[in-house]
Design a protein around this motif. Structure first.
Motif, PDB file in Angstrom:
ATOM      1  N   VAL A   1      23.778   6.688   3.144  1.00 49.79           N
ATOM      2  CA  VAL A   1      22.648   5.866   2.666  1.00 49.79           C
ATOM      3  C   VAL A   1      22.556   4.586   3.486  1.00 49.79           C
ATOM      4  O   VAL A   1      21.465   4.200   3.940  1.00 49.79           O
ATOM      5  CB  VAL A   1      22.778   5.558   1.159  1.00 49.79           C
ATOM      6  N   ASP A   2      23.684   3.929   3.714  1.00 50.32           N
ATOM      7  CA  ASP A   2      23.680   2.689   4.499  1.00 50.32           C
ATOM      8  C   ASP A   2      23.158   2.911   5.917  1.00 50.32           C
ATOM      9  O   ASP A   2      22.403   2.084   6.443  1.00 50.32           O
ATOM     10  CB  ASP A   2      25.088   2.076   4.552  1.00 50.32           C
ATOM     11  N   ALA A   3      23.535   4.030   6.536  1.00 46.74           N
ATOM     12  CA  ALA A   3      23.071   4.334   7.897  1.00 46.74           C
ATOM     13  C   ALA A   3      21.562   4.569   7.921  1.00 46.74           C
ATOM     14  O   ALA A   3      20.865   4.107   8.835  1.00 46.74           O
ATOM     15  CB  ALA A   3      23.810   5.557   8.445  1.00 46.74           C
ATOM     16  N   ILE A   4      21.057   5.267   6.926  1.00 52.07           N
ATOM     17  CA  ILE A   4      19.609   5.504   6.848  1.00 52.07           C
ATOM     18  C   ILE A   4      18.874   4.176   6.707  1.00 52.07           C
ATOM     19  O   ILE A   4      17.865   3.933   7.385  1.00 52.07           O
ATOM     20  CB  ILE A   4      19.280   6.453   5.675  1.00 52.07           C
ATOM     21  N   LEU A   5      19.369   3.312   5.841  1.00 52.25           N
ATOM     22  CA  LEU A   5      18.689   2.038   5.586  1.00 52.25           C
ATOM     23  C   LEU A   5      18.825   1.054   6.750  1.00 52.25           C
ATOM     24  O   LEU A   5      18.003   0.152   6.883  1.00 52.25           O
ATOM     25  CB  LEU A   5      19.215   1.404   4.299  1.00 52.25           C
ATOM     26  N   ALA A   6      19.825   1.243   7.598  1.00 50.58           N
ATOM     27  CA  ALA A   6      20.028   0.354   8.746  1.00 50.58           C
ATOM     28  C   ALA A   6      19.225   0.777   9.967  1.00 50.58           C
ATOM     29  O   ALA A   6      19.168   0.039  10.957  1.00 50.58           O
ATOM     30  CB  ALA A   6      21.519   0.302   9.098  1.00 50.58           C
ATOM     31  N   ASP A   7      18.572   1.929   9.915  1.00 53.06           N
ATOM     32  CA  ASP A   7      17.826   2.458  11.054  1.00 53.06           C
ATOM     33  C   ASP A   7      16.545   1.644  11.258  1.00 53.06           C
ATOM     34  O   ASP A   7      15.578   1.788  10.513  1.00 53.06           O
ATOM     35  CB  ASP A   7      17.492   3.929  10.808  1.00 53.06           C
ATOM     36  N   THR A   8      16.534   0.804  12.274  1.00 53.62           N
ATOM     37  CA  THR A   8      15.368  -0.044  12.537  1.00 53.62           C
ATOM     38  C   THR A   8      14.202   0.738  13.134  1.00 53.62           C
ATOM     39  O   THR A   8      13.075   0.253  13.152  1.00 53.62           O
ATOM     40  CB  THR A   8      15.732  -1.213  13.479  1.00 53.62           C
ATOM     41  N   GLU A   9      14.468   1.955  13.626  1.00 56.64           N
ATOM     42  CA  GLU A   9      13.398   2.800  14.161  1.00 56.64           C
ATOM     43  C   GLU A   9      12.544   3.398  13.047  1.00 56.64           C
ATOM     44  O   GLU A   9      11.400   3.761  13.265  1.00 56.64           O
ATOM     45  CB  GLU A   9      13.986   3.927  15.025  1.00 56.64           C
ATOM     46  N   GLN A  10      13.133   3.544  11.867  1.00 56.65           N
ATOM     47  CA  GLN A  10      12.434   4.090  10.700  1.00 56.65           C
ATOM     48  C   GLN A  10      12.727   3.194   9.491  1.00 56.65           C
ATOM     49  O   GLN A  10      13.499   3.554   8.603  1.00 56.65           O
ATOM     50  CB  GLN A  10      12.890   5.524  10.409  1.00 56.65           C
ATOM     51  N   PRO A  11      12.106   2.016   9.454  1.00 60.66           N
ATOM     52  CA  PRO A  11      12.459   1.056   8.406  1.00 60.66           C
ATOM     53  C   PRO A  11      11.886   1.356   7.026  1.00 60.66           C
ATOM     54  O   PRO A  11      12.374   0.826   6.038  1.00 60.66           O
ATOM     55  CB  PRO A  11      11.898  -0.260   8.949  1.00 60.66           C
ATOM     56  N   VAL A  12      10.856   2.199   6.939  1.00 63.89           N
ATOM     57  CA  VAL A  12      10.290   2.554   5.636  1.00 63.89           C
ATOM     58  C   VAL A  12      10.912   3.886   5.237  1.00 63.89           C
ATOM     59  O   VAL A  12      10.754   4.892   5.922  1.00 63.89           O
ATOM     60  CB  VAL A  12       8.752   2.659   5.682  1.00 63.89           C
ATOM     61  N   VAL A  13      11.654   3.870   4.127  1.00 62.19           N
ATOM     62  CA  VAL A  13      12.392   5.052   3.701  1.00 62.19           C
ATOM     63  C   VAL A  13      12.010   5.409   2.270  1.00 62.19           C
ATOM     64  O   VAL A  13      12.016   4.557   1.379  1.00 62.19           O
ATOM     65  CB  VAL A  13      13.920   4.825   3.788  1.00 62.19           C
ATOM     66  N   LEU A  14      11.700   6.683   2.091  1.00 58.09           N
ATOM     67  CA  LEU A  14      11.385   7.243   0.785  1.00 58.09           C
ATOM     68  C   LEU A  14      12.476   8.243   0.444  1.00 58.09           C
ATOM     69  O   LEU A  14      12.595   9.275   1.091  1.00 58.09           O
ATOM     70  CB  LEU A  14      10.018   7.955   0.833  1.00 58.09           C
ATOM     71  N   PHE A  15      13.323   7.910  -0.540  1.00 57.90           N
ATOM     72  CA  PHE A  15      14.285   8.875  -1.065  1.00 57.90           C
ATOM     73  C   PHE A  15      13.523   9.662  -2.112  1.00 57.90           C
ATOM     74  O   PHE A  15      13.007   9.088  -3.073  1.00 57.90           O
ATOM     75  CB  PHE A  15      15.502   8.176  -1.665  1.00 57.90           C
ATOM     76  N   ALA A  16      13.426  10.975  -1.915  1.00 61.52           N
ATOM     77  CA  ALA A  16      12.502  11.778  -2.706  1.00 61.52           C
ATOM     78  C   ALA A  16      13.088  13.126  -3.069  1.00 61.52           C
ATOM     79  O   ALA A  16      14.176  13.512  -2.624  1.00 61.52           O
ATOM     80  CB  ALA A  16      11.215  11.983  -1.901  1.00 61.52           C
ATOM     81  N   LEU A  17      12.320  13.839  -3.882  1.00 60.64           N
ATOM     82  CA  LEU A  17      12.548  15.247  -4.178  1.00 60.64           C
ATOM     83  C   LEU A  17      11.277  15.974  -3.759  1.00 60.64           C
ATOM     84  O   LEU A  17      10.172  15.486  -4.034  1.00 60.64           O
ATOM     85  CB  LEU A  17      12.834  15.462  -5.667  1.00 60.64           C
ATOM     86  N   GLU A  18      11.424  17.110  -3.111  1.00 61.07           N
ATOM     87  CA  GLU A  18      10.255  17.827  -2.603  1.00 61.07           C
ATOM     88  C   GLU A  18       9.284  18.229  -3.703  1.00 61.07           C
ATOM     89  O   GLU A  18       8.081  18.266  -3.485  1.00 61.07           O
ATOM     90  CB  GLU A  18      10.696  19.079  -1.829  1.00 61.07           C
TER      91      GLU A  18
END
Length: 171
Positions: free
Chosen positions: A44-61
């Motif tokens: 989770v921390d790595a996903i949130l630290a990604d400056t190339e993709q700063p908008v993150v949606l944790f979702a269920l399909e």
């Protein structure tokens, strides 16, 4: 009542007609939920630290509220990364469940979706809709370095599922 009905009634201690009700059993003690794994927290921390993709949606399909946020983002021209916790890559060994526990530990919310912009937790669907309607979401997105088109998405609440009763923004 017949003798047969009286026998049935007498066989249910908490629902007797001829005696005081037995007390309800004490609720089972809840054990604390296990702590999220280090690997899931790091993920989770790595996903949130990604400056190339700063908008993150944790979702269920399959989640209609996640679909609603996706529709808002599409209408507003917001590019985002979707982390679908029920997708194939998250199914093995309940990896999606582990990541969801780590997400809940970070946000304090057990609901999905959860949205982050530039590492800042925006909230779930309604908090994101409120942020969009107030302009706060667009400011966060721009501050995270994401270009936004001059698209007017309108009232975000129009993207909610049709079966919901109409809602007004909390703001």
């Amino acid at each position: 009542m017949s003798d047969e009905e009286n026998a049935i009634a007498a066989s249910t201690p908490r629902f007797r007609f001829d005696a005081a009700s037995a007390p309800a059993p004490a609720p089972a003690a809840r054990s604390a939920a296990p702590a999220p794994t280090v690997a899931a927290v790091d993920h989770v921390d790595a996903i949130l630290a990604d400056t190339e993709q700063p908008v993150v949606l944790f979702a269920l399909e399959w989640c209609e509220f996640c679909w609603s946020v996706r529709k808002l983002f599409a209408a507003a021209g917001i590019l985002y990364r979707s982390v679908d916790l029920d997708a194939g890559e998250y199914r093995e060994n309940d990896w999606g469940g582990a990541v969801r526990k780590a997400l809940a530990g970070k946000t304090g919310a057990v609901t999905i979706p959860q949205i982050f912009v530039g590492g800042t937790h925006v909230g779930g669907a309604t908090e994101t809709f409120d942020a969009h309607n107030s302009g706060a979401l667009q400011k966060l997105v721009k501050a995270a370095g994401v270009e936004l088109p001059e698209t007017a998405a309108g009232d975000a609440y129009r993207f909610l599922p049709g079966w919901l009763h109409p809602r007004k923004s909390a703001a």
